[in-house]
Design a protein around this motif. Structure first.
Motif, short mmCIF file in Angstrom:
data_model
loop_
_atom_site.label_atom_id
_atom_site.label_comp_id
_atom_site.label_asym_id
_atom_site.label_seq_id
_atom_site.Cartn_x
_atom_site.Cartn_y
_atom_site.Cartn_z
N THR A 18 -14.48 -0.44 27.04
CA THR A 18 -14.37 -1.59 27.94
C THR A 18 -14.83 -1.23 29.35
O THR A 18 -15.41 -2.06 30.06
CB THR A 18 -12.93 -2.10 27.97
N MET A 75 -18.55 -1.81 29.82
CA MET A 75 -19.09 -3.14 29.58
C MET A 75 -19.36 -3.85 30.90
O MET A 75 -18.87 -3.46 31.95
CB MET A 75 -18.11 -3.97 28.75
N GLN A 108 -18.78 -9.35 29.37
CA GLN A 108 -18.49 -8.92 28.01
C GLN A 108 -17.08 -8.37 27.85
O GLN A 108 -16.53 -8.36 26.75
CB GLN A 108 -19.50 -7.84 27.58
N THR A 151 -13.94 -9.44 25.37
CA THR A 151 -14.44 -10.38 24.36
C THR A 151 -14.27 -9.75 22.98
O THR A 151 -13.69 -8.68 22.83
CB THR A 151 -15.92 -10.71 24.62
N ARG A 152 -14.81 -10.41 21.96
CA ARG A 152 -14.70 -9.86 20.60
C ARG A 152 -15.63 -8.68 20.37
O ARG A 152 -15.49 -7.97 19.37
CB ARG A 152 -15.00 -10.96 19.58
N ASP A 153 -16.56 -8.47 21.28
CA ASP A 153 -17.49 -7.34 21.13
C ASP A 153 -16.75 -6.03 21.40
O ASP A 153 -16.05 -5.89 22.42
CB ASP A 153 -18.67 -7.48 22.10
N ARG A 191 -22.99 -4.07 25.10
CA ARG A 191 -24.39 -4.45 24.90
C ARG A 191 -25.29 -3.61 25.82
O ARG A 191 -26.35 -3.15 25.41
CB ARG A 191 -24.59 -5.93 25.21
#
Length: 296
Positions: free
Chosen positions: A53, A56, A60, A63-65, A69
């Motif tokens: 986290t 990120m 993002q 979130t569910r990711d 990314r």
């Protein structure tokens, strides 16, 4: 007359028993290692979540990711640019480092006396030390705060937390005493025969043999001071210049309540020194904690 030799019939019972034993061993191995893997995941996954986290982007985070990314390594630089963060680092190092040194220096002589000296009232003194371990700090926080804040005018600083460590710590004294009882008295008697006084015996004979116990006590005290939130909240909350990382991190979350990536990055930076210290000192730490229970 021809004698016919009969071949014994192989019932297969030994093979069945062997296969059963092998299958049971495999199942036991799977059960034991499954518990170990489950326990490792239980303690590791939260840390992995915090690290991922922290890397990120703000959009993002949470979130569910589960995988970033884009890997935002700049979050850590942004945390260091936060006003006051380096001050919190300095204050925490002062509190944890100086407090650990004072605790060890003041606790070792008391533990040595309780472990190796025979004097009237020794058992009573040990009972008082154990009683202090059972006393919650919240019980005496009001009179202690009035003493440090009103009488000595030290509110808004960390000195009310550091100075008492120069007078020993009940848990450290008890842990060191338990370890020092494992040192044979013959070494001390030999040093005294050679003309060493008690102070020289302590410095030249006892301390080198008590390094694992001292390391365990030092690590316990360092971890306690590094993670202490209650003490800085009581004495230093009114002065942001005296905040530690544990208390400053709470205000960091308040200042960036939507920027969870930065909050997690700050959390990783707070945890990292403790993990590094334990990684390099874990051998002495485990040895010291283990040997304290060898002899009562």
């Amino acid at each position: 007359m021809t004698q016919v030799l009969e071949r014994p019939v192989d019932t297969g019972a030994p093979n069945v028993a062997e296969r059963t034993a092998r299958r049971r061993a495999v199942l036991e191995w799977i059960a034991v290692h499954s518990l170990g893997v489950a326990a490792a995941l239980f303690f590791t996954l939260p840390f992995v979540f915090v690290v991922l986290t922290s890397l990120m982007s703000d959009q993002q985070a949470l979130t569910r990711d589960l995988i970033p990314r884009t890997w935002e390594w700049g979050n850590y630089a942004q945390v260091f640019d936060t006003p006051g963060f380096l001050t919190w680092w300095r204050n925490t190092l002062l509190y944890a480092g100086l407090g650990t040194v004072l605790t060890v220096v003041s606790s070792v002589p008391v533990a040595y006396a309780l472990a190796k000296f025979r004097f009237r009232g020794r058992n009573l003194t040990l009972m008082l030390v154990i009683s202090m371990m059972m006393l919650p700090p919240q019980v005496v926080i009001i009179p202690m705060y009035l003493f440090w804040a009103k009488q000595l005018d030290l509110s808004g600083t960390l000195w009310p937390l550091i100075i008492p460590m120069a007078f020993g710590d009940a848990f450290s004294i008890f842990l060191l005493r338990q370890f020092l009882t494992t040192i044979p008295d013959e070494y001390l008697d030999a040093a005294r025969v050679d003309g060493c006084g008690e102070l020289r015996t302590l410095l030249r004979v006892v301390l080198p043999m008590a390094k694992p116990g001292i390391a365990a006590v030092a690590l316990f005290q360092f971890f306690y001071a590094w993670n202490d939130y209650f003490g800085p909240q009581i004495y230093a909350s009114e002065n942001p210049g005296a905040w530690t990382l544990s208390y400053g991190l709470e205000s960091f979350k308040g200042a960036h309540h939507t920027d969870w990536n930065l909050t997690m990055a700050a959390t990783v930076l707070v945890m990292a020194p403790v993990i590094v210290v334990f990684f390099f000192a874990q051998k002495a730490f485990v040895e010291g904690v283990t040997l304290t229970g060898v002899k009562g």
